[in-house]
Scaffold this active site. Structure first.
Site: not given
Ligand code: UT7
Length: 338
Positions: A295, A128, A265
Site C-alpha cells: 500500500n 490514500c 487503490h
C-alpha cells in the site's frame, strides 16, 4: 463534480473542456523488502501477509531519499511519456501525506527539481484517497480555464511513519510515486468524450480515529506514527468503494458494464476483489500491483496506471474507473475515458 455540458445557444455546439491523460510515469525506490524481512523481528509470516492482504513485497526509500525525490523521478517519466517539457506545464498538484517538510509543498520542490520556471504548484492531503482528490482538483482547474496542462502526482514515503513493532500496520505499506500529465481537450459533453467524465468525492471526519497518525506540527511537534483499526477500515472500504464508483459512473452516464478497467487503490487484494465483485467486474479487468508495491497510499493509483500503461494494456477509448479510501475517512472515484 459532475460533467455538465456547457451552455449553448442556438446553433452552438455544447463543447466541454475535458482533462485527457497524455502521459504516465512512475518511480519505485531500489530497495525491495519481502515479507520474510518482517518475520525476523515480529510474530508474523509470509503466509499471513499474503493470505490477508495479497502483498508479497514492497519498496522502501533509501535513507537519503525524500518524497520529493520520488515525485520528481515519476514526474520526469510522465513528461517523457507525454512528449512534453517542464515549461509546457501550467500547474503541479502533488497528493501526499508524507511531505519532506511541513512546508514548502512537495509540489514546489518538484517544480524546482524539474527546472520549471512558470506556473503554480501545491499539495493535496487526503491520505490514500489523495490521488483521486488531486485528479478531481486538477480537472477542476482545467475546466475553469486556469490551466491547460497539469502534472498530477501521488508520492509517499510511508516507511517514515511506521511503528515497526506494530505487525498490524508495518507490513502493509511501501514507498513510491506515480504521475500523470493531464491536458485540456474540447469534448462534446457526452460520455463518448475522452478524458475525465465524472468524479465523486466524500469524507466523514467522524471516522478520523480509525486511521490516523499520532503526531503532527501543532499537536505533538513530531511526525508521529500511523495507527489503524484495520478491520473497521476494511469494512468501510468494502461498503464505500463500490458505492462511490457506481455514483461516479452514474454521473458520467455510464454503468459498470461499460467499464474496461478498474484501477483501484492497492491496499488489500481482498478489498479489491470484493469491490470488483460488487461491480460485477471479472478480475482480468482489474489492474493489480498490490503484490509488488504494497500500500503506497496516494501513490498507489498513479503507480498502477503507469505500470499498466507501460505494459500497453489500455486502448484509446477505454473506460477506466479509479477508486480509493483512506484516513479521514476520505474516499472517492474518478471515471475517465482513455
Ligand atoms: O489504504 C488505506 C486504507 N487501508 C486499508 O484499506 C486497510 C484495511 N484493512 C485491512 O486491509 C485488514 O484489516 C488488515 C490486513 C489490516 C488486517 O486483516 P484482518 O483480516 O482485518 O485482520 P484483523 O485485524 O481482524 O486481525 C486478525 C488477527 C489478529 O489476531 P487475533 O486477535 O485474532 O489473535 C491480529 O492480531 O491477525 C492478527 N494480525 C497478524 N498476524 C500475523 C494482525 N497483523 C498480523 C500480522 N501477522 N502482520
Amino acid at each position: 463534480m459532475t460533467a455538465p455540458a456547457a451552455p449553448s445557444g442556438p446553433g452552438q455546439a455544447a463543447t466541454v473542456r475535458r482533462s485527457v491523460i497524455r502521459g504516465t510515469g512512475h518511480y519505485l525506490p531500489e530497495r525491495v523488502v519481502t515479507n520474510d524481512h518482517f518475520t525476523e523481528s515480529l510474530d508474523t509470516s509470509d503466509e499471513w501477509i499474503r493470505g490477508r492482504t495479497g502483498i508479497e513485497r514492497r519498496h522502501f526509500a533509501a535513507d537519503d531519499q525524500c518524497t520529493s525525490d520520488l515525485a520528481i523521478a515519476a514526474a520526469r517519466a510522465a513528461l517523457t511519456s507525454a512528449g512534453m517539457q517542464p515549461d509546457d506545464i501550467d500547474a503541479i498538484v502533488v497528493a501526499t501525506s508524507t511531505p519532506d517538510f511541513t512546508f514548502p509543498a512537495v509540489a514546489t520542490m518538484v517544480q524546482a527539481g524539474l527546472g520549471m520556471t512558470r506556473g503554480f504548484a501545491f499539495d493535496v492531503q487526503a491520505v490514500c484517497a489523495g490521488f483521486v482528490f488531486a485528479l478531481a482538483n486538477a480537472d477542476g482547474l482545467i475546466r475553469a480555464g486556469q490551466a491547460d496542462r497539469v502534472l498530477v502526482i501521488g508520492a509517499e514515503t510511508f516507511s517514515r511513519i511506521m511503528d515497526w513493532t506494530d505487525r498490524g500496520t508495518c507490513v502493509l505499506f511501501g514507498d513510491g510515486a506515480g504521475a500523470v500529465v493531464l491536458e485540456a481537450e474540447d469534448g462534446d459533453g457526452t460520455s463518448d468524450d475522452r478524458g475525465i467524465l465524472a468524479t465523486d468525492l466524500n469524507s466523514d471526519g467522524r471516522l478520523k480515529d480509525l486511521l490516523h497518525v499520532d503526531g503532527g506540527v501543532s499537536s505533538t511537534g513530531t511526525a508521529g506514527q500511523l495507527r489503524m483499526q484495520g478491520n473497521l477500515v476494511f469494512r468501510h472500504a468494502v461498503e464505500k468503494l463500490a458505492a462511490t464508483a457506481h455514483r461516479a459512473l452514474d454521473k458520467a452516464g455510464l454503468s459498470a458494464g461499460d467499464v474496461d478497467w478498474l484501477v483501484p487503490h492497492q491496499a488489500n487484494l481482498r478489498i479489491i476483489t470484493a469491490t470488483a465483485q460488487k461491480m460485477q467486474l471479472p478480475l482480468d479487468k482489474v489492474v493489480l500491483t498490490v503484490a509488488d508495491h504494497g500500500n503506497t497510499s496516494a501513490a498507489s493509483i498513479p503507480l498502477a496506471l503507469s505500470v499498466a500503461n507501460s505494459q500497453g494494456r489500455f486502448a484509446k477509448g477505454d473506460v477506466i474507473v479509479t477508486e480509493a479510501i483512506g484516513g479521514g475517512l476520505s474516499w472517492g472515484s474518478v471515471v475517465l475515458r482513455w
